[in-house]
Design a protein around this motif. Sequence first.
Motif, mmCIF file in Angstrom:
data_model
loop_
_atom_site.group_PDB
_atom_site.id
_atom_site.type_symbol
_atom_site.label_atom_id
_atom_site.label_comp_id
_atom_site.label_asym_id
_atom_site.label_seq_id
_atom_site.Cartn_x
_atom_site.Cartn_y
_atom_site.Cartn_z
ATOM 1 N N HIS A 89 0.850 -1.190 0.000
ATOM 2 C CA HIS A 89 0.000 0.000 0.000
ATOM 3 C C HIS A 89 0.887 1.242 0.000
ATOM 4 O O HIS A 89 1.784 1.363 0.811
ATOM 5 N N ILE A 90 0.625 2.114 -0.946
ATOM 6 C CA ILE A 90 1.413 3.352 -1.026
ATOM 7 C C ILE A 90 0.465 4.545 -0.938
ATOM 8 O O ILE A 90 -0.498 4.637 -1.704
ATOM 9 N N HIS A 91 0.720 5.472 -0.016
ATOM 10 C CA HIS A 91 -0.104 6.674 0.100
ATOM 11 C C HIS A 91 0.420 7.686 -0.903
ATOM 12 O O HIS A 91 1.440 8.325 -0.676
ATOM 13 N N CYS A 97 -4.594 6.435 -2.810
ATOM 14 C CA CYS A 97 -3.754 5.316 -2.419
ATOM 15 C C CYS A 97 -3.512 4.440 -3.642
ATOM 16 O O CYS A 97 -4.382 4.307 -4.496
HETATM 17 NI NI NI Z 1 -3.107 5.164 1.621
#
Ligand code: NI
Length: 138
Positions: A89-91, A97
């Motif tokens: 998961h990458i913000h 996201c």
């Molecule tokens: Ni995120």
Amino acid sequence: MSKIIRFGVSLEEALLEKFDRRIQGKNYASRSEAIRDLIREDLVKAEWESGKDVVGVITMVYDHHKRELVNKLTDIQHEFGKAIISSQHIHLDHYNCLEIIAVSGHPALAQKLADNLRSVKGVKHLTTNMSTTGKDIR
Ligand code: NI
């Protein structure tokens, strides 16, 4: 390494010109390499269609502020827990996201997981990338 076989292919000039223009932009070292890639891609597709175990990646972008969205996505992923090898998961920014989910197993299951995730309101974009271990391809 397996033996390399040379073979001739006949096709219309216009079609070959289009193909050459297309592969020029993709930086292939040779026309042969581009054709090898096409054949491999088709064999991967055939493997997915055959129902044999496959591997792949699901990539999706969503707005985590959308009500209930994150819960729904998590519920779906738990439901398909056996098919998921790992996820990242990458913000991306304040709203967005990026999630990358590696899957393995029966292609229908991987496809169903992707379809279920895609149908959740707030998922902006979702792609699936099909692959195999390539034992029968390389
Ligand atoms: Ni995120």
